[in-house]
Write a protein that holds these residues in place. Sequence first.
Motif, PDB file in Angstrom:
ATOM      1  N   UNK A 142      12.612  31.793  -5.210  1.00 13.91           N
ATOM      2  CA  UNK A 142      11.809  31.467  -6.385  1.00 13.91           C
ATOM      3  C   UNK A 142      11.849  32.599  -7.393  1.00 13.91           C
ATOM      4  N   UNK A 143      11.637  32.255  -8.646  1.00 14.62           N
ATOM      5  CA  UNK A 143      11.695  33.226  -9.744  1.00 14.62           C
ATOM      6  C   UNK A 143      10.509  32.992 -10.656  1.00 14.62           C
ATOM      7  N   UNK A 144      10.094  34.043 -11.345  1.00 15.30           N
ATOM      8  CA  UNK A 144       8.977  33.907 -12.278  1.00 15.30           C
ATOM      9  C   UNK A 144       9.444  33.514 -13.675  1.00 15.30           C
ATOM     10  N   UNK A 145      10.775  33.441 -13.848  1.00 13.21           N
ATOM     11  CA  UNK A 145      11.345  33.001 -15.114  1.00 13.21           C
ATOM     12  C   UNK A 145      12.359  31.902 -14.849  1.00 13.21           C
ATOM     13  N   UNK A 146      13.130  31.560 -15.892  1.00 13.88           N
ATOM     14  CA  UNK A 146      14.038  30.422 -15.757  1.00 13.88           C
ATOM     15  C   UNK A 146      15.511  30.823 -15.892  1.00 13.88           C
ATOM     16  N   UNK A 147      15.824  32.074 -15.599  1.00 12.83           N
ATOM     17  CA  UNK A 147      17.225  32.506 -15.714  1.00 12.83           C
ATOM     18  C   UNK A 147      18.142  31.698 -14.798  1.00 12.83           C
ATOM     19  N   UNK A 148      17.773  31.574 -13.521  1.00  9.85           N
ATOM     20  CA  UNK A 148      18.609  30.826 -12.575  1.00  9.85           C
ATOM     21  C   UNK A 148      18.638  29.353 -12.967  1.00  9.85           C
ATOM     22  N   UNK A 149      17.461  28.809 -13.286  1.00  8.57           N
ATOM     23  CA  UNK A 149      17.365  27.394 -13.685  1.00  8.57           C
ATOM     24  C   UNK A 149      18.254  27.095 -14.881  1.00  8.57           C
ATOM     25  N   UNK A 150      18.205  27.953 -15.883  1.00  7.31           N
ATOM     26  CA  UNK A 150      19.018  27.759 -17.087  1.00  7.31           C
ATOM     27  C   UNK A 150      20.511  27.797 -16.753  1.00  7.31           C
ATOM     28  N   UNK A 151      20.889  28.738 -15.894  1.00  6.73           N
ATOM     29  CA  UNK A 151      22.308  28.843 -15.497  1.00  6.73           C
ATOM     30  C   UNK A 151      22.774  27.585 -14.761  1.00  6.73           C
ATOM     31  N   UNK A 152      21.932  27.085 -13.857  1.00  2.00           N
ATOM     32  CA  UNK A 152      22.294  25.874 -13.107  1.00  2.00           C
ATOM     33  C   UNK A 152      22.544  24.690 -14.042  1.00  2.00           C
ATOM     34  N   UNK A 153      21.699  24.593 -15.074  1.00  2.00           N
ATOM     35  CA  UNK A 153      21.836  23.499 -16.037  1.00  2.00           C
ATOM     36  C   UNK A 153      23.062  23.706 -16.924  1.00  2.00           C
ATOM     37  N   UNK A 154      23.219  24.949 -17.421  1.00  2.00           N
ATOM     38  CA  UNK A 154      24.383  25.262 -18.286  1.00  2.00           C
ATOM     39  C   UNK A 154      25.715  25.055 -17.578  1.00  2.00           C
ATOM     40  N   UNK A 155      25.747  25.407 -16.293  1.00  2.00           N
ATOM     41  CA  UNK A 155      26.981  25.264 -15.515  1.00  2.00           C
ATOM     42  C   UNK A 155      27.228  23.818 -15.035  1.00  2.00           C
ATOM     43  N   UNK A 156      26.333  22.934 -15.503  1.00  2.00           N
ATOM     44  CA  UNK A 156      26.464  21.507 -15.158  1.00  2.00           C
ATOM     45  C   UNK A 156      26.431  21.269 -13.637  1.00  2.00           C
ATOM     46  N   UNK A 157      25.529  21.988 -12.967  1.00  2.00           N
ATOM     47  CA  UNK A 157      25.426  21.880 -11.509  1.00  2.00           C
ATOM     48  C   UNK A 157      24.297  20.957 -11.080  1.00  2.00           C
ATOM     49  N   UNK A 158      23.522  20.444 -12.069  1.00  2.00           N
ATOM     50  CA  UNK A 158      22.443  19.501 -11.748  1.00  2.00           C
ATOM     51  C   UNK A 158      22.939  18.066 -11.873  1.00  2.00           C
ATOM     52  N   UNK A 159      22.305  17.178 -11.131  1.00  2.00           N
ATOM     53  CA  UNK A 159      22.699  15.754 -11.181  1.00  2.00           C
ATOM     54  C   UNK A 159      21.960  15.054 -12.312  1.00  2.00           C
TER      55      UNK A 159
END
Length: 500
Positions: A483-500
């Motif tokens: 878990x993270x207190x910010x959205x750096x990982x979340x943003x990367x996952x979305x930018x890299x098109x890794x979400x469904x």
Amino acid sequence: MFSIKSALAKPFAKRVKKSILKWANNPIETQEKVFQELISTAAATQFGKDHNFVGINNHNDFVKAVPVRDYEDLKPYVERVVAGEEDILWKGKPIYFAKTSGTTSGAKYIPLTKESMPTHVEAARNAILMYIAETGNSKFVDGKMIFLQGSPILEKKNGIELGRLSGIVAHYVPNYLQKNRMPSWETNCIEDWETKVNAIVDETLPENMTVISGIPSWVQMYFEKIKEKTNKNVGDVFKNFSLFIFGGVNYEPYKAKFESLIGRKVDSIELYPASEGFFAFQDKQNEKGMLLQLNSGIFYEFIKADEFFEESPKRITIKDVEVGVNYVMIISTNAGLWAYNIGDTVEFTSIKPYRVIVSGRIKHFISAFGEHVIGKEVEQALQEAVEGSNIQVTEFTVAPQINPTEGLPYHEWFIEFENEPENLLELEEKIDKSLQKQNSYYFDLIEGKVLRPLKITLIKKDGFKNYMKSIGKLGGQNKLPRLSNGRDIATSLIKLNLTK
């Protein structure tokens, strides 16, 4: 219109500023004096005897005699204090326990003593007085002030009162502020947060509110309800509202939203209070960081965050800290906490005087809204939710969603499944209920409609592996933060098109 209270506030503020500058300009000597007083006062306690306090003359002796501990390590001593024994961690018995959400074993009981309690109150008062001394603005003391806080109703355990720190502090509002203070005692005692906020809105709307204080996420809810009810900006409803006081979480993510709700800019003061001590407050409007409280019965040590998990990391005092380095803050206090790791990391923005910002936690966590959710809690919640099913989780990470396109903020869970659940909504509900059960702060935020229950975002097969690869951390000892207190990982996952 002339006001005696407003007029008297200025010379009082100047006098307090002078005494603060006296210790702030002599930081090393101030801390040495605090250290010697702590050691000599506690030498006859059980902890003092167990750690040979009579043989401690300096910081080096202290490092050799007293290891760094967190709550779990100190718990055997705390349990004896809770059981009613005297002279265990500090002379006599504490006057209160601040009850907080625990990390691995339920509630934590943090002692507050007759020596430590005044420092919490004085630091909050001094933050306001330093602001008056700097800006000359004292008109707000004539208006009404609101402090959004926990219930002041206290329980008793073996003759010692206990409650949340904010509720305990409510008993110490000075007489000269009692008439200005809101909400009423009755409203403050309401347990249900949504009911309480509605009552606070009704009480404060007709008043001349000048100071509003609280954790940003709670205050935002209060502001939104005022706007909803009046169809006006908060700054138009409270024309003399001029000072926002906050602590507990990072204000930056909320700043734009607050200015939009208020409709204008207002001055703010940041505080760094905790059950374990009131560590710092913002002493200058245009300086980054908060003045570290060196004269409040707290002796500080620091360990570089990137060395913290080594075998014997070096413990230093303020004389050896550097600006811009991430340190784990270790405290010894006149409440009987010794070489105690509160889990926070700080960075110095200045050493003349010593000012800090809170840079995070030494362990991964989420506290975007003051919920203090930790790794163990999210892991346990997921484990409980999939137990007895055929759902298999490959990897996951959690991030706060502070500004959703619609609805309330929430925790977003990015999960890669080996075999996906047939009913995603049911799984979300199970995880959320487990998390609420484990973490009282998270429960309060959901109950209070500050957060909505969590949402799961699905990650494609090998998505996390591809993410770790993209940052050069695939394999070896590298682990994905749970878990993270910010959205750096979340943003990367979305930018890299890794979400469904």
